[in-house]
Design a protein around this motif. Sequence first.
Motif, PDB file in Angstrom:
ATOM      1  N   GLY A  32       0.815  -1.204   0.000  1.00 18.13           N
ATOM      2  CA  GLY A  32       0.000   0.000   0.000  1.00 18.13           C
ATOM      3  C   GLY A  32       0.849   1.255   0.000  1.00 18.13           C
ATOM      4  N   TYR A  33       1.963   1.219   0.733  1.00 20.18           N
ATOM      5  CA  TYR A  33       2.860   2.370   0.733  1.00 20.18           C
ATOM      6  C   TYR A  33       3.556   2.530  -0.618  1.00 20.18           C
ATOM      7  CZ  TYR A  33       2.343   3.476   5.664  1.00 20.18           C
ATOM      8  OH  TYR A  33       1.834   3.880   6.873  1.00 20.18           O
ATOM      9  N   GLN A  34       3.798   1.430  -1.308  1.00 19.10           N
ATOM     10  CA  GLN A  34       4.378   1.535  -2.642  1.00 19.10           C
ATOM     11  C   GLN A  34       3.410   2.185  -3.618  1.00 19.10           C
ATOM     12  OE1 GLN A  34       5.340  -2.610  -3.079  1.00 19.10           O
ATOM     13  NE2 GLN A  34       7.395  -2.386  -2.198  1.00 19.10           N
ATOM     14  N   GLU A  35       2.113   1.991  -3.404  1.00 21.52           N
ATOM     15  CA  GLU A  35       1.091   2.619  -4.242  1.00 21.52           C
ATOM     16  C   GLU A  35       0.793   4.048  -3.807  1.00 21.52           C
ATOM     17  OE1 GLU A  35      -2.346   0.141  -4.193  1.00 21.52           O
ATOM     18  OE2 GLU A  35      -1.324  -1.596  -5.052  1.00 21.52           O
ATOM     19  N   ASN A  36       0.991   4.332  -2.529  1.00 20.69           N
ATOM     20  CA  ASN A  36       0.712   5.659  -1.957  1.00 20.69           C
ATOM     21  C   ASN A  36       1.962   6.122  -1.211  1.00 20.69           C
ATOM     22  OD1 ASN A  36      -2.477   5.862  -2.319  1.00 20.69           O
ATOM     23  ND2 ASN A  36      -2.027   3.797  -1.564  1.00 20.69           N
ATOM     24  N   PRO A  37       3.045   6.427  -1.947  1.00 21.39           N
ATOM     25  CA  PRO A  37       4.361   6.547  -1.310  1.00 21.39           C
ATOM     26  C   PRO A  37       4.601   7.796  -0.474  1.00 21.39           C
ATOM     27  CG  PRO A  37       4.511   7.034  -3.650  1.00 21.39           C
ATOM     28  CD  PRO A  37       3.123   6.538  -3.411  1.00 21.39           C
TER      29      PRO A  37
END
Length: 329
Positions: free
Chosen positions: A58-63
Motif C-alpha cells: 500500500g505504501y508503494q502505491e501511496n508513497p
Amino acid sequence: MATVRALHNDAYQDYYLVENKNGIKLALSPFGARALDLIVPVEGKEIDILVGPKDLAGYQENPYYNATIGPIAGRVAGASFQLNGETYHTEDSQSGNTLHGGLAGYDKQTFDATPFQEAGEAGVVFTFTDPDGAHGFPGNVKVKATYRLTDENDYRFTFEAETDKPTIFNPTNHGYYNLTGSPENTIDEHTLQIRASKVGETNEDVTTTGNLLAVADTKFDFLAGRKIGETLLDDSFVFDDNDGVVLTLTAPDGKIALELQTTEPAVVIYTTRDAEAGLAFKNGVMSQHAAVAIEPQSIPGTEAYPQFGSILLEPGKPFLAESRFKLKF
C-alpha cells in the motif's frame, strides 16, 4: 527506557519498532525512511495517530504517506530551476512541475537502516546516497534521516545532507495525522493553532508566486487556534519565529495533542479530500476530510524566490534540520 527492535511481518516486511517507557510505539520502515505507526496509549486504548496504508504494498502505491520527502519537498515550478547561471531540468511528476523530488524521490527509495538506543531515547538512522543527476538535480548527495522517540514523549526527525556539487535541498517528513485513531472520522473537529501570520500565495497549480499574504480575515488564520472545519489546505505557513512551539494540533476530545518545534522556517499543511476518500487504509476507510499532513520545511519555491531565503546546499556546508513533536496525552 526507550528501546528499538528489528521485526518482520507479512504486512510491513522488515521494519523497526521503537517503544518508550510510557507506552508510546513508533514503527519505522527503510522504504522511504518513513514512519508506519505512531501509537499513543490513552485510557487503556492504543490510538494510532498516523494515517496510512495497511501494508508495504500500500505504501508503494501511496508513497508520500509518512515518508521522507526529497530532495525537494513541494513543487519545482516548470520542472526546472537555475543555479549558478545554469538551468537544470527536473522530472515532470505533476502537471508540468516536479512534485516531491520527481518520479522516484526519497519516498520511493529503500534506505540503509541502523537502529540505536541511547539514554532516554531510541530510533533508527536511515542513510541513502542520491547520485549526481538523479531526478535532474546535480550532486552526489549523502542523506541521513534520523527518527527517534524519547522517554519525554518527543517524536523527532532530523535531516542531514552533504553534497559534492552545489545543488538545492529542501526535505521534509510527510506525516498524515488523525488524532482520533481512525480516518473514518474527519479532522473537522480537530483544533489547529499555527504561529504564522503569513502564508505563501499560490497559483492554480499550487506553485508559489513569490508573495506572502497576511492570514488575517482569511481561511488561513489559525493564530489563535480554531477547529479545522471543512477548510481545504495545501499551503505553506511561514512562522513568525522559531522560538518554542509553532504549531499545535489537538484531538476533538482533547485527549491527545501534538506540539511542533522545528528549525525550519515554514510548514506546509495539506488536508486530504476527494483524491483520498474511499481508500481502505490500516485503521479504516478514508472519509472525505480524513487527515492533515504537517510538513516542516523551507517555503516551496525558495529556489526561484530569494526573498524566501535559500535552500542552496554546497560542498563543505552540511545541511541540518530538526523537527520535534511533543506528544501530550
